[in-house]
Every structure is written in structure tokens, then in C-alpha cells.
Scaffold this active site. Structure first.
Site, PDB file in Angstrom:
ATOM      1  N   GLN A  78    -131.807 -24.111  71.977  1.00  0.00           N
ATOM      2  CA  GLN A  78    -131.904 -23.317  73.201  1.00  0.00           C
ATOM      3  C   GLN A  78    -131.221 -24.028  74.365  1.00  0.00           C
ATOM      4  O   GLN A  78    -131.838 -24.821  75.069  1.00  0.00           O
ATOM      5  CB  GLN A  78    -133.361 -23.018  73.537  1.00  0.00           C
ATOM      6  CG  GLN A  78    -133.474 -22.032  74.668  1.00  0.00           C
ATOM      7  CD  GLN A  78    -134.781 -21.285  74.675  1.00  0.00           C
ATOM      8  OE1 GLN A  78    -135.632 -21.465  73.816  1.00  0.00           O
ATOM      9  NE2 GLN A  78    -134.941 -20.440  75.655  1.00  0.00           N
ATOM     10  N   PHE A  79    -129.941 -23.715  74.551  1.00  0.00           N
ATOM     11  CA  PHE A  79    -129.163 -24.349  75.616  1.00  0.00           C
ATOM     12  C   PHE A  79    -129.715 -24.016  76.996  1.00  0.00           C
ATOM     13  O   PHE A  79    -129.511 -24.757  77.950  1.00  0.00           O
ATOM     14  CB  PHE A  79    -127.680 -23.970  75.509  1.00  0.00           C
ATOM     15  CG  PHE A  79    -127.357 -22.566  75.914  1.00  0.00           C
ATOM     16  CD1 PHE A  79    -126.982 -22.282  77.212  1.00  0.00           C
ATOM     17  CD2 PHE A  79    -127.438 -21.523  74.990  1.00  0.00           C
ATOM     18  CE1 PHE A  79    -126.677 -20.983  77.591  1.00  0.00           C
ATOM     19  CE2 PHE A  79    -127.135 -20.235  75.354  1.00  0.00           C
ATOM     20  CZ  PHE A  79    -126.759 -19.958  76.659  1.00  0.00           C
ATOM     21  N   THR A  80    -130.456 -22.927  77.127  1.00  0.00           N
ATOM     22  CA  THR A  80    -130.959 -22.521  78.443  1.00  0.00           C
ATOM     23  C   THR A  80    -132.016 -23.489  78.989  1.00  0.00           C
ATOM     24  O   THR A  80    -132.371 -23.391  80.166  1.00  0.00           O
ATOM     25  CB  THR A  80    -131.528 -21.090  78.416  1.00  0.00           C
ATOM     26  OG1 THR A  80    -132.598 -21.028  77.482  1.00  0.00           O
ATOM     27  CG2 THR A  80    -130.446 -20.086  78.049  1.00  0.00           C
TER      28      THR A  80
END
Length: 150
Positions: A78-80
Site C-alpha cells: 500500500q504505497f498510500t
């Protein structure tokens, strides 16, 4: 690296209307990777995840780890988690590692976590549009950053 850990009684990840992975009691771990992350971050963070004493013991106190409970892990990239909201209302993800760097670290993380958990970690699919369903048990949700060591 940053993780958000949710203690769950069950969880699954669906990609294109097909359940890719499913677990029972354990953790959903959301993992964010930056360009500065190394294998040291993987070692420290995977040890921390497996050692967290957030499961109830016989007296109902949070004294047992996922290893004590023989629990499972569903790991989702999850890059967010590295969203910067400092300027304006549209988050910037410039701190998140690019796929060519993030994917090898993500895969090493899976391997190391599986080794320490003594069972295969279930995963989503890097870069895919995923639908994650979970029952947060407690609720217990913990975030950890390997750079801050907390």
C-alpha cells in the site's frame, strides 16, 4: 517502511471479483515502502510484527503474539501509507518507492515474514486494484514506522 497492522478474526483480498487470499485469526498488514528502505528495515519490522503481544491470553490480557496463537497474516502492499498531505488537498506519493525498487523489497518482506511466522504469508497483488475485507478484532490497529522504530 511503514505498516498498519490490524488484528482480525478473518480477512480476504479480492482482485477482479476473484478471492486471491483468505485468512482466519491473525493480522492484516498494510505495507508501504520508500526508496530509502533496506533489508535492515525488513528484519526489524518482521521481527516486531511476529513479536507483538496483542492477542488475549487465558485471562483475556493482551499477552500473546501471533506465533503463540498460530495466526495467519494477509500482507497487502500500500504505497498510500506514504501520502503527503502537507500542500493542498491532493495527496502526493513522491516518498513511496517506485515499483522497480518496491517490488523486490516487498518480495523479501514476504519471504522473511513467512520464515518468522513459520507458515506462508498470504498476499494481495502488487499494483492491483484490490478489495480488502476484514473483521477488525478488538478493534486493534497499530501503525509502525521502521525509521522511527515505533
Amino acid at each position: 517502511m511503514r505498516v498498519v497492522i490490524q488484528r482480525v478474526s478473518e480477512a480476504s483480498v479480492t482482485i477482479e471479483n476473484v478471492i486471491k487470499s483468505k485468512i482466519g485469526i491473525g493480522f492484516v498488514v498494510l505495507l508501504g515502502v520508500t526508496a530509502e528502505d533496506t533489508e535492515e528495515d525488513i528484519e526489524w519490522l518482521t521481527s516486531k510484527i511476529c513479536g507483538l503481544r496483542v492477542f488475549g491470553d487465558a485471562e483475556g490480557l493482551m499477552n500473546e503474539s501471533i506465533l503463540d496463537k498460530n495466526g495467519e497474516i494477509l500482507l497487502i502492499s500500500q504505497f498510500t501509507l506514504y501520502a503527503s498531505t502537507r500542500k493542498g488537498n491532493r495527496p502526493s506519493f513522491i516518498k513511496a518507492a517506485k515499483p522497480d525498487q518496491a517490488i523486490p523489497l516487498y518480495e523479501k518482506f514476504i519471504g522473511e515474514l513467512s520464515k518468522k511466522l513459520q507458515r506462508q504469508v498470504q498476499t494481495g497483488e502488487f499494483g492491483a486494484d484490490m478489495k480488502v475485507a476484514l473483521v477488525n478484532d478488538g478493534p486493534v490497529t497499530i501503525s509502525i514506522d521502521s525509521k522511527n522504530k515505533e
